[in-house]
Design a protein around this motif. Structure first.
Motif, PDB file in Angstrom:
ATOM      1  N   ASN A   3       0.825  -1.198   0.000  1.00 30.05           N
ATOM      2  CA  ASN A   3       0.000   0.000   0.000  1.00 30.05           C
ATOM      3  C   ASN A   3       0.864   1.254   0.000  1.00 30.05           C
ATOM      4  OD1 ASN A   3      -2.651   1.343   0.280  1.00 30.05           O
ATOM      5  ND2 ASN A   3      -1.823   1.988   2.244  1.00 30.05           N
ATOM      6  N   ALA A   4       1.920   1.265   0.802  1.00 23.00           N
ATOM      7  CA  ALA A   4       2.825   2.421   0.837  1.00 23.00           C
ATOM      8  C   ALA A   4       3.467   2.643  -0.521  1.00 23.00           C
ATOM      9  CB  ALA A   4       3.895   2.204   1.904  1.00 23.00           C
ATOM     10  N   ARG A   7       0.874   4.170  -2.950  1.00 23.06           N
ATOM     11  CA  ARG A   7       0.541   5.549  -2.613  1.00 23.06           C
ATOM     12  C   ARG A   7       1.686   6.506  -2.938  1.00 23.06           C
ATOM     13  NH1 ARG A   7      -3.786   7.968  -1.258  1.00 23.06           N
ATOM     14  NH2 ARG A   7      -3.603   8.380   0.977  1.00 23.06           N
ATOM     15  N   ASN A  26      -8.600   5.936  -6.438  1.00 26.02           N
ATOM     16  CA  ASN A  26      -9.499   6.457  -5.405  1.00 26.02           C
ATOM     17  C   ASN A  26     -10.931   6.630  -5.900  1.00 26.02           C
ATOM     18  OD1 ASN A  26      -8.950   8.541  -7.140  1.00 26.02           O
ATOM     19  ND2 ASN A  26      -8.346  10.009  -5.562  1.00 26.02           N
ATOM     20  N   GLU A 170       4.508   2.558   6.118  1.00 29.90           N
ATOM     21  CA  GLU A 170       3.153   2.677   5.582  1.00 29.90           C
ATOM     22  C   GLU A 170       2.384   3.809   6.266  1.00 29.90           C
ATOM     23  OE1 GLU A 170      -0.851   0.006   4.738  1.00 29.90           O
ATOM     24  OE2 GLU A 170       0.734  -0.787   6.013  1.00 29.90           O
ATOM     25  N   ARG A 171       2.462   3.876   7.606  1.00 29.55           N
ATOM     26  CA  ARG A 171       1.744   4.930   8.327  1.00 29.55           C
ATOM     27  C   ARG A 171       2.292   6.309   7.978  1.00 29.55           C
ATOM     28  NH1 ARG A 171       2.324   1.077  12.386  1.00 29.55           N
ATOM     29  NH2 ARG A 171       4.054   2.238  13.318  1.00 29.55           N
ATOM     30  N   GLU A 174       1.156   7.292   4.450  1.00 30.18           N
ATOM     31  CA  GLU A 174      -0.265   7.616   4.481  1.00 30.18           C
ATOM     32  C   GLU A 174      -0.498   8.981   5.125  1.00 30.18           C
ATOM     33  OE1 GLU A 174      -4.167   6.968   3.523  1.00 30.18           O
ATOM     34  OE2 GLU A 174      -2.472   5.663   3.064  1.00 30.18           O
ATOM     35  N   ASN A 178      -2.118  12.319   3.333  1.00 30.14           N
ATOM     36  CA  ASN A 178      -3.304  12.952   3.900  1.00 30.14           C
ATOM     37  C   ASN A 178      -3.092  14.441   4.135  1.00 30.14           C
ATOM     38  OD1 ASN A 178      -4.762  10.570   3.897  1.00 30.14           O
ATOM     39  ND2 ASN A 178      -4.244  10.049   6.005  1.00 30.14           N
TER      40      ASN A 178
END
Length: 256
Positions: A3-4, A7, A26, A170-171, A174, A178
């Motif tokens: 996912n990272a 993104r 998205n 990943e965090r 994200e 954001n």
């Protein structure tokens, strides 16, 4: 990490093509067509309305699927790109059709606080419409991402390293994305970075903008715990063929 990777690569496509109107997994195909006004959604098959391309650039009519750096993922990406292109082009009302994108490649270095190994995310267009990525790390710890980049000695990540740091990466990615709109509007920060460093986009991953666009003594330092920085570098020429040995990290299953 899957996912990272998706993104961050999509984010860098936007940095490289600031004037393009693009969608990054998205919104479903039906919404993309409706919002862009490019086609007739009634021409979509029943199972095509909700599918989501990884990168759909409606300004340049280019499409990419993002996949790990291995042969099975390449085959999957090829089939998915073919399906998305067929669906999009069936709806198009003018003569400008979507094509599989080409010549999108780059590198991003992730520096952890405290002078540890430098992680590298590398991606390239393996064939039209398919971008493949892999993660490696510097062979030894570096305090400077520039030194690691110059040394150009990258090794596979271990399972233990992925477990220890993968969730943090990943965090962090994200969280950065954001805050993208906020970062882009604070004194033109993102644009200033790109202009001043000549194509090297520096994106800070902690809670606010740390440091100045300078390496002088007055520059602030990242927090001692939990901090990190992503530094996308101008890419070296993309390899003609995928590597014979695929790093273990590249074969991970993607996060939903």
């Amino acid at each position: 990490m899957g996912n990272a990777s998706h993104r961050l690569i999509a984010y860098m496509y936007g940095v490289n093509h600031p004037r393009s109107r693009a969608y990054y997994n998205n919104k479903p195909l039906k919404t993309i067509i409706e919002e862009s006004g490019l086609g007739d959604t009634s021409r979509l098959l029943p199972d095509e309305a909700l599918i989501r391309p990884d990168i759909a650039d409606v300004s340049q009519r280019r499409l990419f699927e993002i996949k790990p750096w291995n042969e099975q993922a390449l085959r999957e990406g090829r089939e998915e790109a073919r399906r998305y292109l067929a669906a999009l082009n069936r709806t198009i009302l003018d003569d400008k059709r979507f094509m599989g994108g080409t010549d999108f490649h780059g590198e991003a270095l992730i520096r952890f606080a405290g002078g540890q190994y430098i992680w590298r995310l590398e991606w390239k267009t393996s064939e039209p419409g398919v971008v493949q990525y892999r993660w490696t790390r510097s062979q030894k710890p570096f305090d400077s991402e520039a030194a690691a980049y110059k040394a150009a000695q990258w090794v596979e990540l271990t399972v233990e390293e992925l477990r220890q740091y993968g969730g943090w990466v990943e965090r962090a990615v994200e969280g950065m994305l954001n805050r993208r709109e906020k970062l882009a509007t604070i004194s033109g920060t993102v644009g200033m970075v790109i202009d001043l460093i000549g194509g090297v986009a520096t994106t800070v991953l902690w809670g606010s903008i740390w440091g100045q666009m300078s390496s002088g003594a007055g520059a602030q330092q990242p927090p001692s715990q939990g901090g990190g920085q992503v530094i996308p570098f101008p890419a070296r020429p993309a390899p003609i063929e995928p590597p014979a040995q695929v790093p273990a990290a590249a074969g991970m299953s993607l996060s939903p």
